[in-house]
Design a protein around this motif. Sequence first.
Motif, PDB file in Angstrom:
ATOM      1  N   ASN A   1      27.591  84.726  41.538  1.00 50.86           N
ATOM      2  CA  ASN A   1      28.498  85.753  42.073  1.00 50.86           C
ATOM      3  C   ASN A   1      29.920  85.564  41.540  1.00 50.86           C
ATOM      4  O   ASN A   1      30.885  85.483  42.291  1.00 50.86           O
ATOM      5  N   ALA A   2      30.013  85.508  40.209  1.00 54.68           N
ATOM      6  CA  ALA A   2      31.289  85.182  39.552  1.00 54.68           C
ATOM      7  C   ALA A   2      31.901  86.378  38.841  1.00 54.68           C
ATOM      8  O   ALA A   2      32.658  86.214  37.879  1.00 54.68           O
ATOM      9  N   GLU A   3      31.616  87.594  39.307  1.00 54.61           N
ATOM     10  CA  GLU A   3      32.072  88.783  38.590  1.00 54.61           C
ATOM     11  C   GLU A   3      33.593  88.843  38.436  1.00 54.61           C
ATOM     12  O   GLU A   3      34.097  89.412  37.478  1.00 54.61           O
ATOM     13  N   ARG A   4      34.318  88.240  39.362  1.00 57.36           N
ATOM     14  CA  ARG A   4      35.781  88.330  39.336  1.00 57.36           C
ATOM     15  C   ARG A   4      36.399  87.477  38.234  1.00 57.36           C
ATOM     16  O   ARG A   4      37.490  87.791  37.740  1.00 57.36           O
ATOM     17  N   THR A   5      35.740  86.406  37.830  1.00 56.67           N
ATOM     18  CA  THR A   5      36.357  85.448  36.905  1.00 56.67           C
ATOM     19  C   THR A   5      35.546  85.176  35.640  1.00 56.67           C
ATOM     20  O   THR A   5      36.080  84.589  34.692  1.00 56.67           O
ATOM     21  N   ILE A   6      34.272  85.559  35.595  1.00 56.28           N
ATOM     22  CA  ILE A   6      33.386  85.094  34.519  1.00 56.28           C
ATOM     23  C   ILE A   6      33.840  85.571  33.140  1.00 56.28           C
ATOM     24  O   ILE A   6      33.751  84.826  32.157  1.00 56.28           O
ATOM     25  N   TRP A   7      34.362  86.796  33.055  1.00 56.31           N
ATOM     26  CA  TRP A   7      34.771  87.288  31.736  1.00 56.31           C
ATOM     27  C   TRP A   7      35.923  86.450  31.184  1.00 56.31           C
ATOM     28  O   TRP A   7      35.914  86.057  30.007  1.00 56.31           O
ATOM     29  N   GLU A   8      36.922  86.179  32.019  1.00 56.66           N
ATOM     30  CA  GLU A   8      38.074  85.393  31.572  1.00 56.66           C
ATOM     31  C   GLU A   8      37.657  83.980  31.206  1.00 56.66           C
ATOM     32  O   GLU A   8      38.163  83.397  30.229  1.00 56.66           O
ATOM     33  N   THR A   9      36.723  83.408  31.964  1.00 54.41           N
ATOM     34  CA  THR A   9      36.237  82.066  31.666  1.00 54.41           C
ATOM     35  C   THR A   9      35.541  82.021  30.319  1.00 54.41           C
ATOM     36  O   THR A   9      35.820  81.148  29.477  1.00 54.41           O
ATOM     37  N   ILE A  10      34.645  82.966  30.072  1.00 54.96           N
ATOM     38  CA  ILE A  10      33.937  83.017  28.784  1.00 54.96           C
ATOM     39  C   ILE A  10      34.918  83.279  27.649  1.00 54.96           C
ATOM     40  O   ILE A  10      34.813  82.689  26.559  1.00 54.96           O
ATOM     41  N   ASP A  11      35.887  84.148  27.884  1.00 55.33           N
ATOM     42  CA  ASP A  11      36.881  84.454  26.855  1.00 55.33           C
ATOM     43  C   ASP A  11      37.649  83.205  26.440  1.00 55.33           C
ATOM     44  O   ASP A  11      37.986  83.036  25.260  1.00 55.33           O
ATOM     45  N   SER A  12      37.919  82.299  27.390  1.00 54.32           N
ATOM     46  CA  SER A  12      38.637  81.066  27.050  1.00 54.32           C
ATOM     47  C   SER A  12      37.794  80.157  26.166  1.00 54.32           C
ATOM     48  O   SER A  12      38.334  79.323  25.435  1.00 54.32           O
TER      49      SER A  12
ATOM     50  N   ILE B   1      29.019  91.166  26.703  1.00 56.30           N
ATOM     51  CA  ILE B   1      29.794  90.421  25.707  1.00 56.30           C
ATOM     52  C   ILE B   1      29.013  90.358  24.407  1.00 56.30           C
ATOM     53  O   ILE B   1      27.905  89.795  24.350  1.00 56.30           O
ATOM     54  N   GLN B   2      29.581  90.923  23.366  1.00 50.44           N
ATOM     55  CA  GLN B   2      28.899  91.012  22.079  1.00 50.44           C
ATOM     56  C   GLN B   2      29.226  89.803  21.209  1.00 50.44           C
ATOM     57  O   GLN B   2      30.128  89.826  20.384  1.00 50.44           O
ATOM     58  N   ASP B   3      28.501  88.732  21.437  1.00 50.96           N
ATOM     59  CA  ASP B   3      28.669  87.518  20.629  1.00 50.96           C
ATOM     60  C   ASP B   3      27.342  86.774  20.651  1.00 50.96           C
ATOM     61  O   ASP B   3      26.841  86.414  21.719  1.00 50.96           O
ATOM     62  N   GLU B   4      26.779  86.568  19.468  1.00 48.03           N
ATOM     63  CA  GLU B   4      25.435  85.984  19.391  1.00 48.03           C
ATOM     64  C   GLU B   4      25.385  84.545  19.893  1.00 48.03           C
ATOM     65  O   GLU B   4      24.304  84.014  20.173  1.00 48.03           O
ATOM     66  N   ARG B   5      26.547  83.901  20.057  1.00 50.99           N
ATOM     67  CA  ARG B   5      26.561  82.525  20.566  1.00 50.99           C
ATOM     68  C   ARG B   5      26.372  82.475  22.074  1.00 50.99           C
ATOM     69  O   ARG B   5      26.073  81.407  22.630  1.00 50.99           O
ATOM     70  N   VAL B   6      26.546  83.617  22.749  1.00 46.50           N
ATOM     71  CA  VAL B   6      26.418  83.666  24.203  1.00 46.50           C
ATOM     72  C   VAL B   6      24.955  83.908  24.567  1.00 46.50           C
ATOM     73  O   VAL B   6      24.364  84.925  24.188  1.00 46.50           O
ATOM     74  N   LYS B   7      24.390  82.972  25.315  1.00 47.07           N
ATOM     75  CA  LYS B   7      22.998  83.069  25.753  1.00 47.07           C
ATOM     76  C   LYS B   7      22.977  82.995  27.275  1.00 47.07           C
ATOM     77  O   LYS B   7      23.651  82.159  27.863  1.00 47.07           O
TER      78      LYS B   7
END
Length: 327
Positions: free
Chosen positions: A12-23, A52-58
């Motif tokens: 349930n990390a919708e509020r922060t997950i994008w910023e975390t992955i971006d870092s 997120i369009q990045d092949e390294r993200v699984k």
Amino acid sequence: MSVISVVIPAYNAERTIWETIDSVLKQSFQDFELIVINDGSKDRTLEIVRSIQDERVKIFSYDNGGLPVARNRGISHATGEYIAFLDADDLWTPDKLELQLAALQQHPEAGVAYSWTVCMIEEGEALSYRQLPPTTFTGNIYSELLQSNFIAHGSNVLVRREAVDSVGDFDPACTSCADWDYWLRLAARWQYVLVPQNQIFYRRTLGSMSSNVEVMEERGLFMIEKAYREAPSELQYLKSQTMSNFYRYCAELCLEYRPSMSGIRKAQGKLWTAIRIHPQILLDLSIWKLIAKLIMRLLFTQKIASLLLRVNRQMSTQYDSRLQLDK
């Protein structure tokens, strides 16, 4: 096969997950795979990660198993020579992986690299920053880590895969203190190396695990008993200091997350327990700062006390920044 596997457990990390992955995606070292373990999320976490369009993200989805189980599931999917863990609401500076990897490559005897941490403290819409006390421990740090979890959280370390394999899984029985237990088990077998820079932003909010003081205390005491069952006989004398440090930490959590008078009274009781168990703690300047904070809360209304504490925190942050610039 990537050099580094980054494991992010997410519930349930919708509020922060994008910023975390971006870092992670903005790291100066780019040879990594990013493994997201969707731990039974009921919100938009899965949708956001899939966008997120990045092949390294699984991404791998499971029924909810809790943070230690999610980390273990991430390890099972990791293919890198090194593994880094990052909680779904924390952030890294862009050079985190690069400098920690360089430190391990320069010290082949070490199995774990760690760095300094800055707390991101959320108070409603406001966000303030506070550096955690920096340490300089390196090499065999087992006895120091036994006394206090100065690694501080689960988003700090970079670990050689062979070191991970040597200690096995995170212990689900330790729940909220499973990271401290794991770092200790690593320290019993491997040396640590320090990157003396602030590289992790550790988020503290009312919704975070550390805000549940009762659970933290119960699991922390369980983990400390486990640690001393496994510790060598010559280090058993440190147990009172470990217990004292832990009760001081619980007092800090009460003051931070329980602003009511009942929370303040609980902090007072835990602080007294810390002093009673190990009176030498009074020689530490930080305990007097905590006592002053407690007295301020007792004497002033919550609104005034919070304002004064926020001003003090901002002044401390500015002072820390000036120190860093001076260096």
